[in-house]
Scaffold this active site. Structure first.
Site, PDB file in Angstrom:
ATOM      1  N   ASP A   1      -1.024  -0.195   6.462  1.00 56.56           N
ATOM      2  CA  ASP A   1      -1.092   0.357   7.816  1.00 56.56           C
ATOM      3  C   ASP A   1      -2.458   0.912   8.187  1.00 56.56           C
ATOM      4  O   ASP A   1      -2.660   1.342   9.317  1.00 56.56           O
ATOM      5  CB  ASP A   1      -0.057   1.479   7.978  1.00 56.56           C
ATOM      6  CG  ASP A   1      -0.445   2.742   7.226  1.00 56.56           C
ATOM      7  OD1 ASP A   1      -1.145   2.620   6.200  1.00 56.56           O
ATOM      8  OD2 ASP A   1      -0.058   3.836   7.667  1.00 56.56           O
TER       9      ASP A   1
ATOM     10  N   ASP B   1       0.854  -1.183   0.000  1.00 55.90           N
ATOM     11  CA  ASP B   1       0.000   0.000   0.000  1.00 55.90           C
ATOM     12  C   ASP B   1       0.899   1.246   0.000  1.00 55.90           C
ATOM     13  O   ASP B   1       1.921   1.272   0.687  1.00 55.90           O
ATOM     14  CB  ASP B   1      -0.890  -0.007   1.235  1.00 55.90           C
ATOM     15  CG  ASP B   1      -1.758   1.242   1.314  1.00 55.90           C
ATOM     16  OD1 ASP B   1      -2.578   1.440   0.410  1.00 55.90           O
ATOM     17  OD2 ASP B   1      -1.585   2.007   2.275  1.00 55.90           O
TER      18      ASP B   1
END
Length: 799
Positions: free
Chosen positions: A687, A488
């Protein structure tokens, strides 16, 4: 959030495991709690209900106005008269015990594992360096060793020059056997009693293990020798030597016990060394804190006496006692022991601090938010401890082999006894006893049982010291096979703290007006881009208005009303859904996106008011980490909700070839699944809350320690430093540990494959050599020591 009925932990129903019972669905924090609930759901629910209704003892009552006022009963505050309120439940003193080799075994009391016979260890992380198992075995080893010396002297003295004739003169005929019996009996029956106790339990529970073989071997040698001493006349000629005497093997029984005790001591000490990482984590927290009472006075108290909500003073150079928030003052805090970041972090009012970190030159007052087992340090220690007790799939092979191994060894021992009794040289039966006992002793699968757990415990502890937290051993094993890494962008490759870098207002308005409208609308959002816009407005002293009818459109932007105007702020897709014409702005937006900026359109009453360009700086460590991962043979895929132009600009800077752009949060899990279905072993690094499904979908989920709790709970690996370079360290650790496990299993299998035939006497026809039970015991202990020593090498592994 729901409460786990087994452990009481708060869990998210969306991601937690669940079980339906009695028409209701219960949610659990782990598979272990699920298993306990399924074993006795009514009992678990009854215990939970009883604990909830218990009026006192489990709950303490505190004053909402006077920190430090506490009572075990409800009532009024003695200082201000306010009614006391229930605080968090007091930590239970009840500790569960588990087997270090079989973590699925859980007991409420200490004892022995019903599967392998090993002493159960407490599941709760402790700072104690000496376990009860080590102390007990160490005492038995020294007492047994001292009592074995006279036995060895009498039994082997005749082989020493000048000693043999002297012993014959001093000792009457058969007197040596009685001396050996007197000294060997406490060695076998007291020092070796744990082996007999565990061996008997293994037979009763039908879980044959290493203690089954030890009990049979030592018991046979000792029992035979006792009978030979007390009633030698019952033995036929096949048991007698040429001079008519019946040999005894007290020295073999005693030495076997002592050598096995030595192996147990070394093994227990090695397991304690694997806990050094946990103790290092626990030792980061100071033993005391300075609590501020209602009058404003400081009082030094133990950490165990702190409660959430207490006000604490942290002086220059002090360690932060617990997790909390700065209320007054400011300072710089060294968080390197938790995050690995060497540069001290500035802390002001409203910012969080972590227990165990070191305060700099400033002084501040903080509020304790998380105490006891809720602190970051305690959670890290518990995660490491739980992982050390878990088993990777490769352990299943060892478990299957061990299940057949002990019965096979007993069979081989019986066959060796029969073969030597029928065809062996005189005294045939005496040789048969030696061969059978040697087979039983040398084949103890200690090394096989230690091979995997020791490597896991040491490796996970080493990873914790390097900022890599492994959630379970299965993730550690899978990581070795990962060939594709899906990353990501925001918060993983980048800092996750975007900044407004360009403003392009429409004709007739200025930058301040553009920020005023956008900031007023975004003030109700917690999205990082919204924080960047609101922050930019505040930096320019722009006065923001209240927004109404606020709505977040997933993956597109936000809408609402500000000062009577209908506003929309988001990407091109949001404008298309609202039918807004943006042709004249598209070219400028593309130019900004090609520079790696995220572009948002501000629309008021269906008219574009301007563009806001936001950039999220790439972490300094990311480029080198990307190079290392690519050199390691990983295929990298960047995942982002940004448009393709912005994504390509970031990918060019980092040298990433594959991009998945314009990805909605719900699509991340699907993309990871597609890569897996294509035959790839996928790791996903993220995250955010929206990364949690993808982290759970991946073969290995990797959470940044700086991210959200949901992401961390969904991942198999957590990088405390929030640094992509930790992935390279994690993969290296996985390879080292799995290679170490394979080496240990190889040592164990080869040792037993060679040792059992030698002990059975296959070399006797060619060399005339029959392995003594004493040497068999020494070889068995050395095999365990070799496995332990090989595993402990991981403590010095470079990550």
């Amino acid at each position: 959030m729901e409460k786990d009925p087994v452990c009481g932990m708060s869990v998210d129903p969306a991601s937690a495991e669940s079980v339906e019972h009695g028409g209701e669905r219960y949610h659990f924090c782990s598979s272990h709690c699920v298993e306990r609930f399924r074993e006795d759901p009514d009992g678990v629910l009854a215990d939970t209900s009883a604990a909830a209704s218990e009026p006192s003892g489990n709950v303490s009552y505190v004053c909402p106005m006077c920190p430090g006022v506490e009572s075990d009963e409800p009532g009024d505050c003695a200082k201000c008269g306010m009614a006391l309120e229930p605080a968090r439940p007091k930590s239970s003193s009840k500790v569960q015990y588990t087997c270090p080799m079989h973590p699925e075994v859980r007991r409420d009391e200490p004892g022995d594992c019903p599967k392998c016979g090993m002493a159960l260890e407490p599941t709760r992380v402790s700072g104690e360096e000496r376990s009860a198992e080590f102390i007990d075995m160490f005492r038995r080893f020294w007492v047994g060793g001292l009592l074995t010396l006279p036995v060895l002297f009498v039994a082997m003295g005749s082989m020493l020059p000048g000693i043999g004739p002297w012993l014959e003169e001093v000792l009457p005929a058969g007197g040596g056997h009685w001396i050996e019996l007197i000294f060997a009996t406490p060695v076998v029956l007291w020092a070796g009693w744990p082996f007999f106790s565990r061996g008997w339990k293994s037979i009763v529970t039908r879980n044959l293990n290493m203690f089954t073989l030890i009990a049979l071997g030592v018991g046979a040698a000792y029992g035979y020798s006792v009978v030979a001493t007390l009633a030698p006349g019952v033995f036929p000629d096949t048991f007698r030597a040429a001079d008519g005497t019946v040999g005894v093997y007290f020295e073999a029984a005693a030495v076997i016990v002592v050598l096995i005790l030595l192996g147990q001591v070394i093994e227990a000490r090695a397991r304690e060394k694997t806990g050094s990482a946990l103790r290092a984590i626990l030792d980061l927290a100071p033993p005391t804190a300075r609590r501020i009472d209602a009058e404003g006075n400081d009082r030094e108290v133990l950490l165990d006496e702190l409660h959430a909500g207490d006000r604490l003073r942290v002086r220059p150079g002090d360690k932060v006692p617990v997790d909390g928030e700065v209320l007054e003052g400011s300072s710089t805090v060294d968080e390197s022991m938790v995050t690995g970041e060497s540069i001290p972090v500035e802390k002001r009012e409203g910012e969080t601090v972590i227990g165990g970190t070191v305060n700099g030159q400033g002084s501040f007052i903080m509020r304790a938010d998380k105490v006891g087992e809720d602190t970051v340090l305690s959670q890290i220690a518990e995660m490491v401890a739980e992982t050390q007790r878990s088993q990777p799939p490769v352990q299943r092979l060892a478990d299957v082999v061990a299940g057949y191994f002990v019965p096979a060894v007993v069979t081989v021992a019986i066959l060796a006894f029969v073969a030597w009794g029928l065809w062996g040289p005189q005294p045939a039966m005496a040789h048969a006893v030696i061969a059978a006992v040697s087979v039983l002793i040398i084949a103890c699968p200690c090394a096989l049982g230690l091979a995997t757990p020791m490597s896991i415990q040491v490796g996970v502890g080493r990873g914790a010291r390097g900022g890599v937290l492994i959630k379970n051993a299965e993730a550690l094993e899978r990581f070795e096979k990962v060939d594709t890494l899906v990353v990501d962008k925001t918060g993983t490759l980048t800092e996750g703290k975007p900044h407004v870098v360009s403003l392009e207002p429409a004709a007739g308005i200025d930058d301040a007006q553009l920020l005023q409208l956008a900031g007023s609308l975004e003030r109700g959002s917690e999205h990082p881009l919204a924080e960047a816009i609101v922050g930019a407005a505040q930096e320019r002293d722009v006065v923001l208005s209240d927004a109404s009818d606020f709505e977040a459109v997933t993956g597109m932007g936000v809408t609402g009303r500000v000062e009577g105007r209908d506003l929309a702020l988001g990407n091109a897709r949001l404008l298309k859904t609202r039918g807004v014409e943006m042709a004249e702005w598209a070219q400028r937006a593309e130019a900004l996106q090609s520079e790696g900026k995220t572009v948002m359109f501000l629309v008021a009453d269906a008219q574009v008011m301007g563009l806001i360009g936001v950039a999220d700086p790439i972490k300094e460590t990311t480029p080198q980490a990307i190079r290392s991962l690519k050199e390691g043979g990983l295929r990298l895929v960047m995942l982002t909700g940004d448009n393709r132009a912005t994504a390509e600009a970031v990918a060019r800077q980092l040298g990433i070839d594959e991009i998945e752009a314009d990805v909605l949060p719900e699509d991340k899990g699907r993309i990871v699944r597609e890569h897996r279905e294509a035959g790839r072993v996928v790791a996903m690094a993220g995250d955010g809350v929206n990364d949690a499904p993808a982290l759970a979908e991946a073969d290995v989920g990797i959470a940044m320690g700086t991210g959200t709790d949901v992401a961390i709970q969904s991942a198999g690996v957590t990088l405390v430093r929030g640094d992509l370079a930790g992935i390279a360290r994690s993969r290296h650790l996985s390879r080292r540990v799995m290679r170490n496990i394979r080496q240990n299993l190889f040592f164990a299998f080869v040792y037993n494959s060679l040792g059992v035939p030698v002990a059975a006497g296959v070399l006797f026809p060619f060399t005339g050599w029959l392995l003594s039970p004493v040497y068999a015991a020494a070889a068995m202990s050395l095999s365990s020591i070799s496995v332990i020593s090989n595993a402990l090498r991981l403590r010095a592994a470079n990550l």
